[in-house]
Design an enzyme around this catalytic site. Structure first.
Site, PDB file in Angstrom:
ATOM      1  N   GLY A  74     -40.817  20.052   7.264  1.00 12.84           N
ATOM      2  CA  GLY A  74     -41.744  21.137   7.540  1.00 12.84           C
ATOM      3  C   GLY A  74     -41.496  21.757   8.912  1.00 12.84           C
ATOM      4  O   GLY A  74     -41.611  22.973   9.087  1.00 12.84           O
ATOM      5  N   THR A  75     -41.144  20.924   9.867  1.00 16.34           N
ATOM      6  CA  THR A  75     -40.908  21.414  11.223  1.00 16.34           C
ATOM      7  C   THR A  75     -39.734  22.392  11.254  1.00 16.34           C
ATOM      8  O   THR A  75     -39.805  23.446  11.890  1.00 16.34           O
ATOM      9  CB  THR A  75     -40.643  20.222  12.168  1.00 16.34           C
ATOM     10  OG1 THR A  75     -41.768  19.340  12.104  1.00 16.34           O
ATOM     11  CG2 THR A  75     -40.421  20.669  13.594  1.00 16.34           C
ATOM     12  N   ASN A 153     -54.273  20.113   9.284  1.00 15.52           N
ATOM     13  CA  ASN A 153     -53.913  18.714   9.058  1.00 15.52           C
ATOM     14  C   ASN A 153     -54.970  17.734   9.540  1.00 15.52           C
ATOM     15  O   ASN A 153     -55.130  16.658   8.996  1.00 15.52           O
ATOM     16  CB  ASN A 153     -52.556  18.382   9.706  1.00 15.52           C
ATOM     17  CG  ASN A 153     -52.416  18.946  11.092  1.00 15.52           C
ATOM     18  OD1 ASN A 153     -52.525  20.153  11.309  1.00 15.52           O
ATOM     19  ND2 ASN A 153     -52.190  18.073  12.060  1.00 15.52           N
ATOM     20  N   GLN A 181     -49.843  21.064   4.568  1.00 18.01           N
ATOM     21  CA  GLN A 181     -50.950  20.233   4.076  1.00 18.01           C
ATOM     22  C   GLN A 181     -51.576  20.790   2.799  1.00 18.01           C
ATOM     23  O   GLN A 181     -52.374  20.109   2.161  1.00 18.01           O
ATOM     24  CB  GLN A 181     -52.032  20.083   5.150  1.00 18.01           C
ATOM     25  CG  GLN A 181     -51.602  19.277   6.354  1.00 18.01           C
ATOM     26  CD  GLN A 181     -51.333  17.803   6.033  1.00 18.01           C
ATOM     27  OE1 GLN A 181     -51.713  17.289   4.979  1.00 18.01           O
ATOM     28  NE2 GLN A 181     -50.664  17.120   6.946  1.00 18.01           N
ATOM     29  N   SER A 201     -43.553  20.577   3.006  1.00 21.73           N
ATOM     30  CA  SER A 201     -42.822  19.352   3.352  1.00 21.73           C
ATOM     31  C   SER A 201     -42.999  18.307   2.256  1.00 21.73           C
ATOM     32  O   SER A 201     -44.136  18.043   1.831  1.00 21.73           O
ATOM     33  CB  SER A 201     -43.358  18.816   4.684  1.00 21.73           C
ATOM     34  OG  SER A 201     -42.731  17.597   4.996  1.00 21.73           O
ATOM     35  N   GLY A 202     -41.883  17.713   1.833  1.00 25.44           N
ATOM     36  CA  GLY A 202     -41.921  16.786   0.705  1.00 25.44           C
ATOM     37  C   GLY A 202     -42.794  15.562   0.915  1.00 25.44           C
ATOM     38  O   GLY A 202     -43.495  15.125   0.000  1.00 25.44           O
ATOM     39  N   HIS A 203     -42.777  15.014   2.135  1.00 25.94           N
ATOM     40  CA  HIS A 203     -43.435  13.704   2.305  1.00 25.94           C
ATOM     41  C   HIS A 203     -44.956  13.772   2.307  1.00 25.94           C
ATOM     42  O   HIS A 203     -45.623  12.744   2.360  1.00 25.94           O
ATOM     43  CB  HIS A 203     -42.893  12.964   3.539  1.00 25.94           C
ATOM     44  CG  HIS A 203     -43.314  13.492   4.866  1.00 25.94           C
ATOM     45  ND1 HIS A 203     -44.239  12.856   5.643  1.00 25.94           N
ATOM     46  CD2 HIS A 203     -42.916  14.566   5.574  1.00 25.94           C
ATOM     47  CE1 HIS A 203     -44.380  13.513   6.790  1.00 25.94           C
ATOM     48  NE2 HIS A 203     -43.585  14.557   6.760  1.00 25.94           N
ATOM     49  N   THR A 239     -24.611  20.668   3.926  1.00 26.89           N
ATOM     50  CA  THR A 239     -24.566  20.138   2.559  1.00 26.89           C
ATOM     51  C   THR A 239     -25.951  19.679   2.130  1.00 26.89           C
ATOM     52  O   THR A 239     -26.648  19.001   2.872  1.00 26.89           O
ATOM     53  CB  THR A 239     -23.555  18.969   2.485  1.00 26.89           C
ATOM     54  OG1 THR A 239     -22.290  19.493   2.889  1.00 26.89           O
ATOM     55  CG2 THR A 239     -23.447  18.405   1.075  1.00 26.89           C
ATOM     56  N   CYS A 327     -54.418   8.949  24.555  1.00 28.57           N
ATOM     57  CA  CYS A 327     -54.480   8.675  25.981  1.00 28.57           C
ATOM     58  C   CYS A 327     -53.169   9.131  26.585  1.00 28.57           C
ATOM     59  O   CYS A 327     -52.152   8.458  26.450  1.00 28.57           O
ATOM     60  CB  CYS A 327     -54.654   7.184  26.237  1.00 28.57           C
ATOM     61  SG  CYS A 327     -56.339   6.639  25.971  1.00 28.57           S
TER      62      CYS A 327
HETATM   63  N1  PLP Z   1     -47.259  21.315   9.649  1.00 28.60           N
HETATM   64  C1  PLP Z   1     -48.345  20.575   9.355  1.00 28.60           C
HETATM   65  C2  PLP Z   1     -49.656  21.249   9.108  1.00 28.60           C
HETATM   66  C3  PLP Z   1     -48.224  19.188   9.271  1.00 28.60           C
HETATM   67  O1  PLP Z   1     -49.304  18.450   9.001  1.00 28.60           O
HETATM   68  C4  PLP Z   1     -46.968  18.586   9.512  1.00 28.60           C
HETATM   69  C5  PLP Z   1     -46.825  17.116   9.490  1.00 28.60           C
HETATM   70  O2  PLP Z   1     -47.729  16.391   9.815  1.00 28.60           O
HETATM   71  C6  PLP Z   1     -45.867  19.416   9.798  1.00 28.60           C
HETATM   72  C7  PLP Z   1     -46.054  20.769   9.855  1.00 28.60           C
HETATM   73  C8  PLP Z   1     -44.506  18.847  10.038  1.00 28.60           C
HETATM   74  O3  PLP Z   1     -43.889  18.463   8.840  1.00 28.60           O
HETATM   75  P1  PLP Z   1     -42.630  17.465   8.892  1.00 28.60           P
HETATM   76  O4  PLP Z   1     -43.169  16.121   9.211  1.00 28.60           O
HETATM   77  O5  PLP Z   1     -42.035  17.539   7.520  1.00 28.60           O
HETATM   78  O6  PLP Z   1     -41.699  17.995   9.920  1.00 28.60           O
END
Ligand code: PLP
Length: 402
Positions: A74-75, A153, A181, A201-203, A239, A327
């Site tokens: 996702g990032t 999130n 999300q 994002s897949g995970h 790839t 913290c």
């Molecule tokens: N955007 C949101 C709203 C997320 O909650 C997250 C992951 O927690 C990300 C982006 C980042 O996704 P990834 O972990 O696949 O880079």
């Protein structure tokens, strides 16, 4: 820590890979390992599985297969969307986003501020909601991109991104949404939407970590982030991660097929936990509880206690949740989302996110409901703040660390 019993209520952080997903991935490691770009039959045979996965991911979000670009996470999708928009409109030096985005968007924007870009961070109200009037005022002819997340999130609060995209399009800027999300949890149909780019994002939907998607609407200006080979129609070189892409295709298929049933299931569990905590523990609030929210997420604050202390004690019982506060350098900062929502200071530090998946059970919720009251009672008994003393700064952090 290997706990005898793991109660995993941190599904917005990551999810278990569905057994059906793991199963379809297996052959792509040891049998169907050809490179999909190869000319020979062995690579070509793999290509058709990529096509199939692309079609399934497209179906999940109402997109055509050609509009799906596979990325590493996702990032990467968020970064690609932002940089692409700036390259597409090199004369425009303004971005609009919100104060509650994920760091995947916020930290890119913060960096861009150092490079001469102007960033507008839209506020949210105390329930975490966006005011579209603020958006209308913020977008100018100088705006290259508006990036607004579909669902938050930390709180699960859902933003009206389709409406936001219509406003932005009418003003001539590109619109991106971080739907990491939202995808797989709530219906998404991009067919008639004015959304130019979307990250997922897949995970977060029972596929493995390390696979993402950037949707780019047909006809939208796009410039690649990773340059090199011609993979993904020249829009993302490198790839393809075939097993993960196939896994994501399966996860998308399952999410679409089971969404309604699974949503009812996770919402019932989430509400059971929420209501139980509100009933048994005094001075508790649900952050974003008055807004439209993802059915699987509850962000709950316990007054006068620090979130990290709660998490540690829950973890000792095998219960996994998360907290937005951290913290850092000796001072306890509430999360940027709690700060943007102006959650009262005495509550902001004690916020815990519980996030469910279809693998959770009622028995797990009841276990948390049994364990939570004595944990909060113990922490409040040693809290130096419960008797009305201030709740700020280093002391708060240090007290609970020792
Ligand atoms: N955007 C949101 C709203 C997320 O909650 C997250 C992951 O927690 C990300 C982006 C980042 O996704 P990834 O972990 O696949 O880079």
């Amino acid at each position: 820590m290997e706990n005898e019993r793991v109660v995993y209520l941190d599904n917005n952080a990551t999810t278990r890979v569905a057994p059906e997903v793991a199963e379809v991935m297996g052959p792509f490691y040891t049998e169907l390992y050809g490179n999909p770009s190869s000319m020979h039959f062995f690579g070509g045979g793999v290509q058709k599985h990529l096509d199939e996965a692309r079609r399934k991911v497209g179906e999940l979000i109402g997109a055509a297969p050609e509009e799906i670009i596979f990325t590493s996470c996702g990032t990467e999708s968020d970064s690609t969307a932002i940089w692409s928009a700036l390259r597409a409109y090199p004369d425009k030096k303004h971005i609009v986003t919100t104060r509650v985005e994920h760091p995947g968007v916020l930290n890119v924007c913060k960096f861009l501020e150092t490079q001469g870009y102007r960033i507008t961070y839209l506020p949210v109200d105390p329930e975490g909601r966006l005011n579209l009037e603020d958006l209308k005022l913020a977008v100018t002819p100088e705006t290259a991109l508006v990036s607004i997340m579909w669902a938050n999130n930390e709180t699960g609060v859902i933003f009206p991104v389709e409406e936001a995209a219509r406003i932005v399009h009418a003003k001539g800027a590109l619109f991106h949404t971080d739907a990491v999300q939202a995808a797989g949890k709530i219906p998404i149909n991009l067919r008639d939407a004015k959304i130019d780019m979307l990250s997922l994002s897949g995970h977060k939907l029972h596929a493995p970590k390390g696979i993402g998607v950037l949707y780019v609407k047909k006809g939208a200006r796009f410039s690649p982030f990773l340059m090199g080979g011609h993979q993904e129609r020249g829009r993302r070189a490198g790839t393809e991660n075939v097993p993960y892409i196939v896994g994501l295709g399966k996860a998308a298929e399952l999410a679409l097929k089971n969404m309604e049933r699974e949503n009812a299931q996770v919402k019932a569990l989430r509400d059971r936990l929420q209501e139980g905590l509100l009933k048994t523990i005094p001075n508790v609030r649900v952050n974003g509880g008055g807004a439209e929210r993802l059915p699987n997420t509850a962000n709950i604050s316990f007054e006068y206690v620090e979130g990290e202390s709660i998490l540690i004690m829950l973890s000792e019982k095998g219960i996994c949740a998360s907290s937005g506060s951290a913290c850092t350098s000796g001072s306890l900062e509430p999360s940027h989302v709690m700060a943007a929502m102006a959650v009262p200071q005495t509550y902001a530090h004690g916020s815990i996110r519980f996030s469910f998946s279809v693998y959770n059970t009622e028995a797990e919720v009841d276990f948390v409901l049994k364990e939570m009251p004595p944990i909060i009672e113990r922490l409040r008994a040693i809290s130096p703040f419960a008797d009305g003393k201030p709740l700020f700064g280093m002391d708060a952090c240090e007290t609970h660390k020792h």
